[in-house]
Design an enzyme around this catalytic site. Structure first.
Site, PDB file in Angstrom:
ATOM      1  CD  GLU A 256      -2.941  -1.011   0.212  1.00 56.49           C
ATOM      2  OE1 GLU A 256      -3.155  -0.047  -0.155  1.00 56.49           O
ATOM      3  OE2 GLU A 256      -3.506  -1.937   0.121  1.00 56.49           O
ATOM      4  CB  CYS A 290      -1.916   7.248   1.046  1.00 56.70           C
ATOM      5  SG  CYS A 290      -3.277   6.224   1.868  1.00 56.70           S
TER       6      CYS A 290
HETATM    7  P1  NAP Z   1       7.972   5.336   4.998  1.00 60.31           P
HETATM    8  O1  NAP Z   1       9.431   6.172   5.072  1.00 60.31           O
HETATM    9  O2  NAP Z   1       8.003   4.384   3.465  1.00 60.31           O
HETATM   10  O3  NAP Z   1       7.836   4.457   6.132  1.00 60.31           O
HETATM   11  C1  NAP Z   1       6.996   3.493   6.389  1.00 60.31           C
HETATM   12  C2  NAP Z   1       7.437   2.394   7.267  1.00 60.31           C
HETATM   13  O4  NAP Z   1       8.558   1.792   6.562  1.00 60.31           O
HETATM   14  C3  NAP Z   1       7.989   2.665   8.717  1.00 60.31           C
HETATM   15  O5  NAP Z   1       7.782   1.906   9.548  1.00 60.31           O
HETATM   16  C4  NAP Z   1       9.488   2.990   8.466  1.00 60.31           C
HETATM   17  O6  NAP Z   1      10.281   2.777   9.748  1.00 60.31           O
HETATM   18  C5  NAP Z   1       9.971   1.596   7.601  1.00 60.31           C
HETATM   19  N1  NAP Z   1      10.693   1.798   6.556  1.00 60.31           N
HETATM   20  C6  NAP Z   1      11.479   3.155   6.106  1.00 60.31           C
HETATM   21  N2  NAP Z   1      12.496   2.426   5.414  1.00 60.31           N
HETATM   22  C7  NAP Z   1      12.664   0.996   5.472  1.00 60.31           C
HETATM   23  C8  NAP Z   1      13.774   0.065   4.829  1.00 60.31           C
HETATM   24  N3  NAP Z   1      14.702   0.403   4.402  1.00 60.31           N
HETATM   25  N4  NAP Z   1      13.248  -1.152   5.374  1.00 60.31           N
HETATM   26  C9  NAP Z   1      12.176  -1.597   6.045  1.00 60.31           C
HETATM   27  N5  NAP Z   1      11.528  -0.544   6.592  1.00 60.31           N
HETATM   28  C10 NAP Z   1      11.963   0.659   6.278  1.00 60.31           C
HETATM   29  O7  NAP Z   1       6.767   6.121   4.708  1.00 60.31           O
HETATM   30  P2  NAP Z   1       6.244   7.072   5.691  1.00 60.31           P
HETATM   31  O8  NAP Z   1       6.474   8.603   5.414  1.00 60.31           O
HETATM   32  O9  NAP Z   1       6.172   6.475   7.207  1.00 60.31           O
HETATM   33  O10 NAP Z   1       4.733   7.053   5.328  1.00 60.31           O
HETATM   34  C11 NAP Z   1       3.955   7.908   4.417  1.00 60.31           C
HETATM   35  C12 NAP Z   1       3.816   7.031   3.023  1.00 60.31           C
HETATM   36  O11 NAP Z   1       2.984   5.994   3.318  1.00 60.31           O
HETATM   37  C13 NAP Z   1       3.301   7.879   1.953  1.00 60.31           C
HETATM   38  O12 NAP Z   1       3.947   7.844   0.959  1.00 60.31           O
HETATM   39  C14 NAP Z   1       1.981   7.493   1.982  1.00 60.31           C
HETATM   40  O13 NAP Z   1       1.011   7.869   0.621  1.00 60.31           O
HETATM   41  C15 NAP Z   1       1.976   6.023   2.235  1.00 60.31           C
HETATM   42  N6  NAP Z   1       0.802   5.415   2.909  1.00 60.31           N
HETATM   43  C16 NAP Z   1      -0.060   4.580   1.964  1.00 60.31           C
HETATM   44  C17 NAP Z   1      -0.992   4.182   2.202  1.00 60.31           C
HETATM   45  C18 NAP Z   1      -1.981   2.790   1.487  1.00 60.31           C
HETATM   46  O14 NAP Z   1      -2.826   2.424   1.740  1.00 60.31           O
HETATM   47  N7  NAP Z   1      -1.423   2.936   0.281  1.00 60.31           N
HETATM   48  C19 NAP Z   1      -1.525   4.309   3.430  1.00 60.31           C
HETATM   49  C20 NAP Z   1      -0.992   5.200   4.400  1.00 60.31           C
HETATM   50  C21 NAP Z   1       0.366   5.508   3.858  1.00 60.31           C
HETATM   51  P3  NAP Z   1      10.726   4.101  10.434  1.00 60.31           P
HETATM   52  O15 NAP Z   1       9.747   4.691  10.967  1.00 60.31           O
HETATM   53  O16 NAP Z   1      11.387   3.189  11.750  1.00 60.31           O
HETATM   54  O17 NAP Z   1      11.924   4.617   9.676  1.00 60.31           O
END
Ligand code: NAP
Length: 486
Positions: A256, A290
């Site tokens: 997602e 999102c």
């Molecule tokens: P993110 O930076 O991708 O982080 C999401 C999760 O991934 C966090 O738990 C983060 O951990 C972890 N993470 C980051 N780098 C990683 C890696 N290399 N390996 C494993 N895990 C890793 O995203 P975000 O800024 O938290 O969230 C916002 C994004 O989520 C937006 O793009 C939004 O559109 C998307 N989103 C999509 C949906 C949907 O249903 N499509 C719903 C909600 C949000 P840490 O926090 O510990 O770094």
């Protein structure tokens, strides 16, 4: 923070693995309140060995859990749902304090998150198969669905509760066990949910929450051949890394990812309804959603009226600490988030955008960004392509239906989209021609536990919620039953 809670024992300070709280690690992180900068608590974090242990525990628990009766799973999930609802005040307080969203929005998210647990408790009873009449008298084909196995989940900070329940509930309902790594900004909501799962009687090892360095823990999960599925909600760049990491073990994935939702307003729409919908979609959770309207496309004949009316409404917002009941819009989750939004806005301005209102970090604090409207935009600007993730309405203009379709599809994303028109033919044409997993026609409140939530293109794969959400946690098995002729 403890003083703000009716039940302070919901505040946890370490990972929850195999039914135990790990609170003796020397490594810690601080969880802060973006509204005030206050440190809410210090959390003990887990390491790679803990992640490996959690896989062993989840696998051991899976051997029993997969064979529990669906009634048992229903009862336990239902108890978990009841406890979430009974503790919603505290869960919402924790969420507002660690994430920043206004308290009423947090209550809404807790209820939304709980709805997935209730829904999938029921759906546990509805894992169906097929019977295939094969040619000949001595064979029958059967298709059954079985739990996929140990699942790892990685979740974001923007919906710290619902993004967890909509993965954990279908996983458990299907008979899988799960290890969840929540975002480092918002681990407390996840740990409080684990405490309630524990109180509901969900056995040790069935739900595990691990807090720690995302890259290290994520790699342990993706490298493991015991983990049979990775479900991820987060940004597209991280989703791509994780999909690559999952390739070596040919793991199932549900992704997602990011969005770049168009909200298209035609001149035959009810303009006032479209304005209210734009406000609700764009500025909810201060734009950190999102499925937020990311590009507002307004037909040129009504463009000026639309901008003027929208501006009048945005002026009424009250930016502030989400715990204050009069606040309509809270801070962003962190200073980094506010700086990212600021950079995007300044870049747009340098490319010719006009700031109608807002446009900068607020004097209230470094995490607060003023509700903003940008006009004088065109599709060549970066703001047309990027997910804004802040309270910034970027309003573009188009003249024909065909142009609206082309602009809507001119992105690598394909999560949510919205169309406002009172012409039924146009509504159908738009719904079928724009490349998105979800289309709201004259409606932005598209989310529910009953619908298949998910995207196409680089917004991901898999669906969460609805009957399809359960299928994503099962494997299909074909059985050829032979020797039936007498
Ligand atoms: P993110 O930076 O991708 O982080 C999401 C999760 O991934 C966090 O738990 C983060 O951990 C972890 N993470 C980051 N780098 C990683 C890696 N290399 N390996 C494993 N895990 C890793 O995203 P975000 O800024 O938290 O969230 C916002 C994004 O989520 C937006 O793009 C939004 O559109 C998307 N989103 C999509 C949906 C949907 O249903 N499509 C719903 C909600 C949000 P840490 O926090 O510990 O770094």
């Amino acid at each position: 923070m403890i003083n703000a809670l009716i039940d302070p024992t919901l505040l946890k300070t370490g990972s929850y693995l195999n039914g135990k709280w790990l609170v003796d690690s020397e490594n810690t992180i601080k969880v802060t309140n973006p509204a005030t900068g206050e440190i809410l608590t210090t959390l003990h974090t887990s390491n790679e060995q803990d992640a490996k242990d959690s896989i062993v525990a989840a696998n051991k628990a899976f051997q029993q859990w997969k064979d529990t009766s669906v009634k048992t799973r229903f009862n336990l999930l239902k108890k978990w749902f009841d406890l979430i609802v009974a503790n919603k005040q505290d869960l919402a307080t924790i969420m507002t304090l660690e994430q920043g969203k206004p308290f009423d929005e947090s209550i809404g998210e807790v209820e939304y998150g709980a709805s997935y647990v209730e829904w999938f408790a029921e759906e546990a009873k509805r894992v169906y198969g097929d019977v295939i009449n094969l040619p000949g008298q001595d064979r029958q084909g059967l298709v059954i669905r079985q739990p996929i196995g140990v699942v790892a989940a990685i979740t974001p900070w923007n919906f710290p509760n619902a993004m967890i329940t909509r993965k954990a509930a279908p996983a458990l309902a299907a008979g899988c066990t799960i290890i969840i790594k929540p975002a480092s900004e918002t681990p407390l909501s996840a740990l409080a949910l684990a405490e309630l799962a524990n109180r509901a009687g969900i056995p040790a090892g069935v739900i595990n929450i691990i807090v720690g360095k995302s890259r290290e823990l994520g790699k342990v999960f993706t490298d493991s051949s015991t983990v049979r599925k990775l479900t991820f909600t987060g940004s597209t760049p991280v989703g791509k890394i994780l999909m690559k990491q999952c390739a070596d073990t040919v793991k199932r994935t549900s992704m997602e990812l990011g969005g770049n939702a168009p909200l298209i307003v035609f001149d035959d729409a009810d303009i006032d309804k479209a304005i209210d919908a734009t406000i609700a979609s764009k500025y909810r959770n201060s734009g950190q959603t999102c499925i937020c309207a990311n590009r507002i496309l307004v037909q040129d004949t009504i463009y000026q009226t639309f901008v003027t009316k929208l501006k009048d409404k945005v002026k009424e917002f009250r930016l502030g600490n989400g715990i204050d009941k009069t606040t309509t819009h809270g801070p962003l989750v962190s200073e980094n988030a506010a700086n990212d939004v600021n950079n995007l806005v300044q870049q747009a301005v340098s490319q010719g955008a006009k700031v109608e209102i807002g446009g900068k970090i607020s004097p209230l604090g470094n995490c607060y960004f003023e509700p903003t409207i940008l006009t004088n935009l065109n599709p060549k600007m970066d703001i047309f392509r990027e997910e804004i993730f802040g309270p910034v309405a970027s309003i573009f203009t188009f003249s024909t239906e065909q142009e609206a379709i082309e602009m809507a599809n001119d992105t690598e994303f394909g999560l949510a989209s919205y169309v406002f028109t009172n012409n039924i033919g146009r509504a159908w044409r738009m719904a079928t021609k724009i490349e998105y997993g979800m289309v709201g026609i004259n409606e932005i409140a598209i989310g529910s536990e009953m619908i298949p939530f998910g995207g196409v293109k680089e917004s991901g794969n898999g669906r969460e919620g609805s009957k399809y959400g359960l299928e994503d946690y099962t494997e299909m098995k074909y059985i050829c039953l032979g020797g039936l002729a007498g």
